[in-house]
Design an enzyme around this catalytic site. Structure first.
Site, short mmCIF file in Angstrom:
data_model
loop_
_atom_site.label_atom_id
_atom_site.label_comp_id
_atom_site.label_asym_id
_atom_site.label_seq_id
_atom_site.Cartn_x
_atom_site.Cartn_y
_atom_site.Cartn_z
N LYS A 102 4.55 -17.12 1.26
CA LYS A 102 3.95 -16.92 2.50
C LYS A 102 2.67 -17.92 2.73
O LYS A 102 1.97 -18.23 1.72
CB LYS A 102 3.19 -15.47 2.28
N LYS A 117 1.76 -17.59 -2.55
CA LYS A 117 0.78 -17.19 -1.65
C LYS A 117 -0.19 -18.33 -1.29
O LYS A 117 -0.84 -18.60 -2.28
CB LYS A 117 0.26 -15.93 -1.74
C1 PBG Z 1 -4.35 -9.91 1.78
C2 PBG Z 1 -3.19 -10.26 2.85
C3 PBG Z 1 -3.24 -11.23 3.60
C4 PBG Z 1 -2.17 -11.25 4.74
C5 PBG Z 1 -1.16 -10.24 4.15
N1 PBG Z 1 -1.86 -9.60 2.97
C6 PBG Z 1 -4.58 -11.83 4.32
C7 PBG Z 1 -5.01 -12.99 3.37
O1 PBG Z 1 -4.78 -13.05 2.29
O2 PBG Z 1 -6.14 -13.45 3.77
C8 PBG Z 1 -1.94 -12.02 5.76
C9 PBG Z 1 -0.65 -11.72 6.55
C10 PBG Z 1 -0.98 -12.43 7.94
O3 PBG Z 1 -1.56 -13.24 8.31
O4 PBG Z 1 -0.02 -11.94 8.81
N2 PBG Z 1 -3.90 -8.52 1.58
#
Ligand code: PBG
Length: 307
Positions: A232, A179
């Site tokens: 992601k 991520k």
């Molecule tokens: C954290 C989380 C995020 C997203 C999914 N889980 C946000 C982040 O890390 O700031 C982002 C998903 C998206 O942008 O569609 N719980």
């Protein structure tokens, strides 16, 4: 002829729709930057899940917006927290719909960081206890898959251990393994009301410049017991998806995040690109790169198109 020689297919069963659950009843509030996506109360989410099921989607992933946030992210692991209540209600109404839960603290902390903050820094090891408790509470509520998205070190092992100790040996972990610290989460933070109140998430999310590190993170999560792994965001990281597909044998997911969705919607609404073609092309590219599971805000539209 085109169809005969096509190499890549999308099907509804490989798509997962993210949903945002909020307190109240009869609440369905559109997220301004994400047309067609809503903060929904439990009753509305249940109704939405009936549509999702009828479209044959692979499932939903739930994010919670709690009534109140605190320093300890209490609602994240409360047996009666917003997500736990939503899971129970969905499973009652549509038992055969796959429900994935996002396991993270950022939507539940008053400061918006993904864990316990001590002296302006996130405390990795104490945060693991919250995450394990949250995952267990989701499993108890009836979740089919838990998906930790916080990027703390050791979280997959901590969650696996807690689930196994409590008899949930069959609940798989879908780990957000690679991520990246991304600008493309912008609209999500509005949707989930989870913008960090100070600093940013770069101390625990990955540097977009690092491909080898991403492979290391994925390998570690698989070693710790992840059953499925995720990359992601998706489109800016197709090379990471492809390399992960080539190297690892577990099911691979990719998350087409909020910013990727919003860019397409915004351009389409300005008449600058064709929304449907951009949707199909972007999802095809993610599938072609090697993701078999795609989390996307286009899930319903795409399913309707190919259904
Ligand atoms: C954290 C989380 C995020 C997203 C999914 N889980 C946000 C982040 O890390 O700031 C982002 C998903 C998206 O942008 O569609 N719980």
């Amino acid at each position: 002829m085109r169809r005969l020689v096509r190499e890549t297919y999308l099907e509804p069963g490989g798509l997962i729709l993210p949903l945002f659950v909020c307190p109240g009843e009869g609440v369905k509030k559109e997220i301004s930057a994400m047309p067609g996506n809503f903060q929904m109360s439990v009753d509305e989410v249940v109704r939405e899940c009936e549509v999702v099921r009828s479209l044959g989607l692979g499932g939903v992933i739930l994010f919670g917006i709690p009534a109140s946030k605190d320093e300890e992210a209490t609602d994240a692991y409360d047996p009666d927290g917003i997500v736990q209540r939503a899971v129970r209600a969905i499973k009652r109404a549509t038992p055969d719909l796959l429900v994935v839960t996002d396991v993270c603290n950022c939507e539940y902390t008053s400061h918006g960081h993904c864990g316990k903050v001590v002296q302006d820094d996130v405390e990795n090891d104490e945060t693991l206890q919250w995450l394990a408790a949250a995952a267990l509470s989701h499993a108890l509520a009836g979740a089919d898959v838990v998906a930790p998205s916080d990027m703390m070190d050791g979280r997959v092992a901590a969650i696996r251990k807690r689930l196994d100790e409590n008899g949930f040996i069959k609940i798989p972990i879908l780990s957000y393994a690679a991520k990246f610290a991304s600008a493309f989460y912008g609209p999500f933070r509005e949707a989930a009301e989870s913008t960090p109140q100070f600093g940013d998430r770069r101390s625990y999310q990955m540097d977009p410049a690092n491909r080898r590190e991403a492979m290391r993170e994925i390998a570690l999560d698989i070693e710790e017991g992840a059953d499925m792994v995720m990359v992601k965001p998706a489109m800016p990281y197709l090379d990471i998806i492809r390399e992960a597909r080539d190297r690892f044998d577990v099911p691979l997911a990719a998350y087409q995040v909020s910013g990727e969705f919003s860019m397409i919607m915004a351009a389409a609404r300005n008449g600058w690109i064709d929304q449907e073609r951009a949707m199909v092309e972007s999802l095809t590219s993610i599938r072609r790169a090697g993701a078999s599971i795609i989390l996307t805000y286009f899930a319903k539209d795409m399913a309707r198109l190919i259904g």
